[in-house]
Each structure stands twice: as structure tokens, then as C-alpha cells.
Design a protein around this motif. Structure first.
Motif, PDB file in Angstrom:
ATOM      1  N   ASP A 242      -0.486   5.107  -8.319  1.00  0.00           N
ATOM      2  CA  ASP A 242      -1.054   5.179  -6.968  1.00  0.00           C
ATOM      3  C   ASP A 242      -0.006   5.537  -5.917  1.00  0.00           C
ATOM      4  O   ASP A 242      -0.308   5.506  -4.721  1.00  0.00           O
ATOM      5  CB  ASP A 242      -1.690   3.821  -6.585  1.00  0.00           C
ATOM      6  N   ARG A 243       1.208   5.838  -6.350  1.00  0.00           N
ATOM      7  CA  ARG A 243       2.303   6.202  -5.444  1.00  0.00           C
ATOM      8  C   ARG A 243       2.557   5.081  -4.425  1.00  0.00           C
ATOM      9  O   ARG A 243       2.756   5.335  -3.237  1.00  0.00           O
ATOM     10  CB  ARG A 243       1.985   7.518  -4.724  1.00  0.00           C
ATOM     11  N   GLU A 244       2.512   3.854  -4.908  1.00  0.00           N
ATOM     12  CA  GLU A 244       2.687   2.722  -4.007  1.00  0.00           C
ATOM     13  C   GLU A 244       3.989   1.958  -4.264  1.00  0.00           C
ATOM     14  O   GLU A 244       4.182   0.873  -3.722  1.00  0.00           O
ATOM     15  CB  GLU A 244       1.500   1.748  -4.137  1.00  0.00           C
TER      16      GLU A 244
ATOM     17  N   PRO B  64      -4.352   5.998   0.513  1.00  0.00           N
ATOM     18  CA  PRO B  64      -3.364   4.978   0.140  1.00  0.00           C
ATOM     19  C   PRO B  64      -3.891   3.576   0.475  1.00  0.00           C
ATOM     20  O   PRO B  64      -4.804   3.438   1.293  1.00  0.00           O
ATOM     21  CB  PRO B  64      -2.142   5.332   0.983  1.00  0.00           C
ATOM     22  N   TYR B  65      -3.281   2.571  -0.143  1.00  0.00           N
ATOM     23  CA  TYR B  65      -3.739   1.189   0.045  1.00  0.00           C
ATOM     24  C   TYR B  65      -3.840   0.825   1.541  1.00  0.00           C
ATOM     25  O   TYR B  65      -4.762   0.144   1.971  1.00  0.00           O
ATOM     26  CB  TYR B  65      -2.777   0.199  -0.620  1.00  0.00           C
ATOM     27  N   LYS B  66      -2.834   1.270   2.308  1.00  0.00           N
ATOM     28  CA  LYS B  66      -2.762   0.875   3.725  1.00  0.00           C
ATOM     29  C   LYS B  66      -4.002   1.367   4.491  1.00  0.00           C
ATOM     30  O   LYS B  66      -4.573   0.628   5.291  1.00  0.00           O
ATOM     31  CB  LYS B  66      -1.489   1.468   4.341  1.00  0.00           C
TER      32      LYS B  66
ATOM     33  N   ASP C 235      -0.181   0.629 -12.469  1.00  0.00           N
ATOM     34  CA  ASP C 235      -1.150   0.983 -11.424  1.00  0.00           C
ATOM     35  C   ASP C 235      -0.457   1.426 -10.138  1.00  0.00           C
ATOM     36  O   ASP C 235      -0.816   2.445  -9.546  1.00  0.00           O
ATOM     37  CB  ASP C 235      -2.079  -0.213 -11.130  1.00  0.00           C
ATOM     38  N   ASP C 236       0.519   0.637  -9.703  1.00  0.00           N
ATOM     39  CA  ASP C 236       1.200   0.982  -8.445  1.00  0.00           C
ATOM     40  C   ASP C 236       1.944   2.307  -8.560  1.00  0.00           C
ATOM     41  O   ASP C 236       2.015   3.075  -7.601  1.00  0.00           O
ATOM     42  CB  ASP C 236       2.184  -0.127  -8.044  1.00  0.00           C
TER      43      ASP C 236
ATOM     44  N   LEU D  87      -8.108  -3.581  -6.132  1.00  0.00           N
ATOM     45  CA  LEU D  87      -8.116  -2.278  -6.790  1.00  0.00           C
ATOM     46  C   LEU D  87      -7.649  -2.401  -8.241  1.00  0.00           C
ATOM     47  O   LEU D  87      -8.259  -1.838  -9.152  1.00  0.00           O
ATOM     48  CB  LEU D  87      -7.231  -1.285  -6.027  1.00  0.00           C
ATOM     49  N   HIS D  88      -6.586  -3.164  -8.456  1.00  0.00           N
ATOM     50  CA  HIS D  88      -6.103  -3.340  -9.832  1.00  0.00           C
ATOM     51  C   HIS D  88      -7.171  -4.014 -10.683  1.00  0.00           C
ATOM     52  O   HIS D  88      -7.443  -3.616 -11.808  1.00  0.00           O
ATOM     53  CB  HIS D  88      -4.813  -4.174  -9.830  1.00  0.00           C
TER      54      HIS D  88
ATOM     55  N   ARG E 278      -4.655  -4.147  -2.919  1.00  0.00           N
ATOM     56  CA  ARG E 278      -3.946  -3.948  -4.188  1.00  0.00           C
ATOM     57  C   ARG E 278      -4.584  -4.785  -5.303  1.00  0.00           C
ATOM     58  O   ARG E 278      -4.900  -4.266  -6.368  1.00  0.00           O
ATOM     59  CB  ARG E 278      -2.467  -4.323  -4.043  1.00  0.00           C
TER      60      ARG E 278
END
Lengths: 79, 218
Positions: A20-22, B171-173, A16-17, B190-191, B187
Motif C-alpha cells: 500500500d506504499r505506507e 492512501p490511508y490518510k 500489506d503496508d 483495511l488489513h 490501517r
């Protein structure tokens, strides 16, 4: 999804990360090094990306009420 | 100075103010128009109701217009408007806090659909399909309404994060800032939300017969 080469489970945890480019550059390099040598994981990541893209594309099929802008303009004009 | 002498200057000021307001309004509406459809789609997923979605967008538009002088011209109007929309949504949600409730959830693994597809192809090796074939078959047949139904079935916290992720591509931020929650919470939600979404999509695919026939259990 079955038991495969060492590193598959670890790589899948980052699925997932990664999509998501995380991930950090170091983590990205580790994932990509594994994907380069493991076709099963490579396929799984590709299919997962296609699935996410499908969801994204369907949700962006936008249908806005035709006169919404007109109603907003009318409310603003009352200000 | 007599009242008669002052009147033309007052009238001039009034007309000038009206013209400025009209110009501001026109500029605001020009800026808003290209972002309206995505804002409405976001509101639809957040509220799950066309009337509430429209109210949310209209209220946000009114607030944005009132604060338009604080908008820095040339910056991202869509991002600025989204922030206002999300603030409106969060304020409205706080007022209805009583409706919030903790949802007990099973653990759902990531890549849920691929896992289920893998089970199917393993159980039917004669079909000579890969799990990727099965997933792609499902993807090709999913309708917009089915994907919307799957995301609407998510609990509130997961749905808000997933909506901003899928519809706004943030993005997450930035999702964390908009929802005023820590990045780690984004995070995990979302996961988890994505896994729940996949589980619901798989259920829909099975119920609606979208899974390729050769992938079905013999």
C-alpha cells in the motif's frame, strides 16, 4: 508460508503496508533488502500484489445505469 | 420611475441569470460526467443496493451542484465530488445508526489465500504446483460478480474502507479524512478487511471449483 530464513516472518508483517506504499523509506529499504535475497518472500509479495490488482480491476469493471446522468440533469434543472 | 420603465431592465436581469444558471449547469454536468461511473461503483459497494446507490449519487450530485460556486476551477473535481458523496453517505448512515452493530470476527491472518494454497500444495506434492500457481489459477477464473459478492459480504466498517482503497486508490490518510476516523483505524480495518475478503474469495473459489484441480486435496 512455511518456516524460512530469519527475517521472513518480520518481512511478512509488513506485506500489506509495503504493497500500500505506507512504509517509511527506511522500512521500504529493509523489506526490499530481504526480498532481494529471499526468493520465497519475493514470490509471495508478487502473488499478493497480483491478487490485489485482480480485485481492484474486477471492482473497477464499471456498469452505470445508462440514464443516470439524464436523471441527475433533470433534478438539477428543477433547482 | 414607472413600472413600465423598470420592466425591460428586470427582464434583462432575469434572462442574464437564466443564462448564467444554464452555463453553470452545463459546466457542472461536463465536470461530473467522467467521474459518474466510479462514483456509482463506489456507491454500489457502500450501499450494496442499486436503488440506494443511485439515490446516494443523485443526492450528492444535487448537493455538489448547489455548492458548485465553492469548487475551485482546475482542481480535482473527482476528489471534490467524492468528499460530498462520502459526507452524504455518512449522514445517511448516522440516521440509521440503530442498524449498525458490532461484529465479532475471528482473527484472519494476512495473505490468507496464499496460506490456504500453500496448505493444498503441501498436501499434494505430487501435483508439483507452487502456492503461486494455485493463487494465479484462482485469479484467472474469478468473475467480477464473485469479487463484488466477496466485498459486499464484509461488515460495514471494513467494506467502507476497502471500497475507498480498491475503487478510489486512496492512501490511508485520505481514507481516514473521508471517513472521519484515525489513520490507525483505517490501517487495522483495511488489513483485517482484506484478510476477510481473501477468506471469502477462497470460500467462493472452493465452492465454485475455481481452485486448480491438481491443487485439490487428494
Amino acid at each position: 508460508m512455511n518456516k524460512r530464513a530469519k527475517g521472513c516472518a518480520e518481512t511478512l508483517k509488513h506485506l500489506d503496508d509495503y504493497l500500500d506504499r505506507e512504509l517509511s523509506p527506511k522500512e521500504i529499504a529493509e523489506v526490499e533488502a530481504h526480498l532481494a535475497e529471499c526468493s520465497d518472500c519475493h514470490d509471495e509479495f508478487s502473488v499478493e500484489r497480483e491478487l490485489l490488482d485482480c480485485v481492484r480491476e474486477k471492482l473497477r469493471h464499471l456498469r452505470v445505469p445508462g440514464d443516470l446522468m439524464k436523471r441527475i440533469a433533470a433534478r438539477i434543472a428543477e433547482e | 420611475m414607472s413600472a413600465l420603465a423598470v420592466a425591460p431592465a428586470d427582464r434583462h436581469a432575469e434572462l442574464w441569470t437564466m443564462n448564467v444558471r444554464r452555463d453553470d449547469r452545463a459546466e457542472f454536468e461536463r465536470e461530473l460526467a467522467p467521474h459518474l461511473a466510479r462514483a456509482y461503483a463506489t456507491a454500489m459497494r457502500l450501499t450494496r443496493n442499486p436503488a440506494d446507490a443511485e439515490d446516494l449519487v443523485q443526492d450528492a450530485a444535487l448537493l455538489a451542484y448547489r455548492g458548485f460556486k465553492t469548487y475551485e476551477r482546475g482542481t480535482n473535481f473527482g476528489a471534490w465530488f467524492l468528499r460530498i458523496l462520502m459526507n452524504s453517505f455518512l449522514s445517511a448512515r448516522r440516521k440509521h445508526r440503530a442498524e449498525d452493530h458490532a461484529v465479532a470476527l475471528d482473527d484472519v491472518p494476512n495473505a490468507y489465500i496464499q496460506r490456504r494454497a500453500h496448505e493444498l500444495v503441501t498436501a499434494a506434492p505430487e501435483a508439483a504446483l507452487t502456492s503461486g500457481d494455485v493463487v494465479r489459477g484462482v485469479i484467472a477464473k474469478l468473475e467480477t460478480e464473485q469479487v463484488e459478492a466477496a466485498i459486499d459480504a464484509l461488515p460495514d466498517e471494513f467494506r467502507a474502507v476497502a471500497t475507498l482503497y480498491f475503487l478510489q486508490d486512496l492512501p490511508y490518510k485520505e481514507i481516514a479524512e473521508l471517513l472521519r476516523i484515525p489513520v490507525g483505524t483505517v490501517r487495522s480495518r483495511l488489513h483485517r478487511g482484506r484478510a476477510l475478503l481473501q477468506r471469502r474469495l477462497w470460500e467462493i473459489a472452493m465452492d465454485e471449483g475455481l481452485v486448480p484441480a491438481a491443487g485439490k486435496r487428494p
